[in-house]
Enzyme design. Structure first.
Site, PDB file in Angstrom:
ATOM      1  N   HIS A   1     -17.255   8.484 -38.613  1.00  0.00           N
ATOM      2  CA  HIS A   1     -18.315   9.858 -38.742  1.00  0.00           C
ATOM      3  C   HIS A   1     -18.657  10.303 -38.219  1.00  0.00           C
ATOM      4  CE1 HIS A   1     -20.410   5.333 -40.827  1.00  0.00           C
ATOM      5  NE2 HIS A   1     -19.419   5.749 -41.626  1.00  0.00           N
TER       6      HIS A   1
ATOM      7  N   LYS B   1     -30.566  -4.434 -41.442  1.00  0.00           N
ATOM      8  CA  LYS B   1     -30.519  -2.979 -41.777  1.00  0.00           C
ATOM      9  C   LYS B   1     -29.065  -1.755 -42.437  1.00  0.00           C
ATOM     10  CE  LYS B   1     -30.617   1.886 -40.044  1.00  0.00           C
ATOM     11  NZ  LYS B   1     -29.926   2.761 -40.014  1.00  0.00           N
TER      12      LYS B   1
ATOM     13  N   GLU C   1     -29.698   9.971 -43.190  1.00  0.00           N
ATOM     14  CA  GLU C   1     -28.387   9.214 -42.037  1.00  0.00           C
ATOM     15  C   GLU C   1     -27.546   9.978 -42.871  1.00  0.00           C
ATOM     16  OE1 GLU C   1     -29.178   5.379 -40.726  1.00  0.00           O
ATOM     17  OE2 GLU C   1     -27.073   5.430 -40.131  1.00  0.00           O
TER      18      GLU C   1
ATOM     19  N   ASP D   1     -41.673   1.594 -54.553  1.00  0.00           N
ATOM     20  CA  ASP D   1     -42.362   0.845 -53.481  1.00  0.00           C
ATOM     21  C   ASP D   1     -40.515   0.618 -52.385  1.00  0.00           C
ATOM     22  OD1 ASP D   1     -43.666   0.405 -51.187  1.00  0.00           O
ATOM     23  OD2 ASP D   1     -44.964  -0.503 -52.524  1.00  0.00           O
TER      24      ASP D   1
HETATM   25  C1  MEV Z   1     -26.230   1.536 -38.880  1.00  0.00           C
HETATM   26  O1  MEV Z   1     -27.255   2.856 -39.761  1.00  0.00           O
HETATM   27  C2  MEV Z   1     -26.112   0.734 -39.657  1.00  0.00           C
HETATM   28  C3  MEV Z   1     -24.813  -0.398 -38.903  1.00  0.00           C
HETATM   29  O2  MEV Z   1     -25.006  -0.407 -37.668  1.00  0.00           O
HETATM   30  C4  MEV Z   1     -25.019  -1.813 -39.721  1.00  0.00           C
HETATM   31  C5  MEV Z   1     -24.245  -2.884 -39.201  1.00  0.00           C
HETATM   32  O3  MEV Z   1     -24.098  -2.427 -38.309  1.00  0.00           O
HETATM   33  O4  MEV Z   1     -24.128  -3.434 -39.594  1.00  0.00           O
HETATM   34  C6  MEV Z   1     -23.897   0.800 -38.827  1.00  0.00           C
END
Ligand code: MEV
Length: 441
Positions: free
Chosen positions: A384, A270, A83, A286
């Site tokens: 980004h 995530k 990513e 792992d």
């Molecule tokens: C993107 O990979 C992760 C985010 O969506 C995490 C979040 O929303 O806190 C930016």
């Protein structure tokens, strides 16, 4: 570490980055010379012994996050991720947090859980009592089945019993589940614990007069909870028109939103795992075990919630805290045989298993701060833009030489998308063709 050599790291060329890591004493001269002349490969002859039906290697970029100060020590953190923005975001947070004293961690114990499950126990309460009267014997037998971990100072430590009520929905009777808690020292522990669970199975069956369904390690590492905390002064949070105090309060609200809404909590977590998984993979551990355990921990109240908590202290500083169940290892699995994993350990300064987990949880907290900071201010897209434009250019087939020209034109577009990237790549190609000298014979 001589961190002065790592300044403006992201602006350096690839060759300069390698040299800077060497000058900063993150990698040895031997490793630097090796990396300068070739990239590290997992040899097919080695990989063929790692998995069944091996075909080829699947490559994902390995980079480093900088500016991580954890328990007073500077770290460069290797991360494996596809990513584009993850490493930049991690380094950005590392810088903010290091200006405010860095991360502090606590890790009271690191024990790996093994389970023996019984379906057909006549009297679970009585069986539980019998087991608790024989914990010493069970521990001794477990240790006898894996003497080498005992001789290194580890081994089985505790026996616990859980009685799970019958459940009509799943047609299960009352279950008796015996847990063994094992100190696996530097090892991830799967082999050690599985051997022990099989080693004690017959004895435990005889003790309670019931047959065990299975004996297996649990990846829900509740006996290895590691916590990272950071405390940030608002002055480091100010962004454009947003004051530091405003950003601090918005981050607290972002944490609260993710605490109460599972839809937001999944994305919030995530983002945390963007950092954790990238380091876990780089360390040869792992990732599936870590992720499954983390998400179970996020659901421990009965609802899926944010893994991190953001609050404000009496001094008006932002306080972030993240706890994860982590039994990472520094020995076993593919750690010793994978050459890139070995490079990552060199970059990390050869941490212990406990330190590695402390680095992973700190990186997860940093990654979370960076995401929330962007989300409550300008949003994540703007910051980004260059990284997105790079990956968009590559995705439409731009060669590495064409990428800079495509990216600089893409950044002028109102919308970054595949159509725009294709159109711009065509323009770049036409222009470069037109500029090529025409030779006449
Ligand atoms: C993107 O990979 C992760 C985010 O969506 C995490 C979040 O929303 O806190 C930016």
């Amino acid at each position: 570490m001589k961190k002065e050599f790592l300044q403006q790291f992201y602006k350096k060329s690839h060759a300069e980055k390698l040299h800077a890591l060497y000058e900063a004493e993150v990698i040895s001269q031997k490793t630097y010379e090796y990396l300068e002349s070739r990239s590290i490969h997992l040899e097919p002859s080695v990989a063929d012994h790692m998995i069944e039906n091996y075909l080829t290697n699947f490559e994902i970029p390995l980079g480093v996050a900088l500016n991580y100060v954890i328990n007073g020590q500077e770290y460069v953190l290797p991360m494996v991720t596809e990513e584009p923005s993850v490493i930049a975001a991690a380094s950005h947070a590392g810088k903010i947090i290091s200006q405010s004293g860095g991360f502090h961690t606590t890790f009271p114990k690191r024990l790996v859980v093994g389970q023996l499950a019984f379906f057909d126990v006549k009297d679970s309460a009585a069986a539980s009592q019998v087991l608790m009267q024989h914990t010493e014997e069970i521990i001794q037998l477990a240790n006898a089945s894996h003497p080498s971990i005992v001789s290194r100072g580890g081994g089985a430590r505790e026996v616990k019993v859980r009685i799970l009520p019958a459940d009509k929905t799943f047609a299960t009777p009352e279950l008796l589940v015996m847990h063994l808690h094992v100190d696996t020292l530097e090892a991830m522990g799967a082999n050690i614990v599985n051997t022990m669970m099989e080693g004690i199975k017959i004895y435990v069956q005889q003790l309670i007069g019931a047959e065990a369904l299975m004996g297996i390690l649990s990846n829900y590492a509740t006996e290895a909870l590691v916590t990272a905390t950071c405390t940030i002064s608002p002055e480091y949070l100010a962004r454009g028109q947003y004051s530091g105090e405003w950003v601090r309060d918005a981050i607290v609200k972002a944490g609260q939103f993710a605490a109460v809404d599972p839809y937001r909590a999944v994305t919030h977590n995530k983002g945390i795992m963007n950092g954790v998984t990238a380091l876990v993979l780089a360390s040869g551990n792992d990732t599936r075990a870590v992720e499954a355990g983390a998400h179970a921990y996020a659901s421990r109240s009965g609802q899926y919630r944010a893994l991190s908590v953001w609050t404000t202290n009496d001094a008006g500083q932002l306080v972030g805290q993240l706890t994860l169940p982590l039994t990472l290892g520094t020995l076993g699995g593919t750690i010793n045989s994978h050459p890139t994993v070995q490079l990552c350990y060199e970059i990390l300064g050869h941490p212990t298993a406990k330190q590695l987990a402390e680095l992973a949880v700190s990186l997860g907290l940093g990654q979370n701060l960076s995401a929330l900071l962007a989300l409550v201010t300008e949003g994540i897209q703007k910051g980004h833009m260059s990284l997105q434009a790079n990956s968009l250019a590559l995705s439409v087939g731009a060669s590495p030489e064409e990428v800079p020209a495509v990216v600089s034109l893409l950044k002028k577009e109102a919308h970054l998308d595949t159509e725009a990237a294709k159109r711009i790549l065509n323009i770049v190609r036409q222009t470069s063709q037109a500029q090529r000298p025409h030779h006449t014979l």
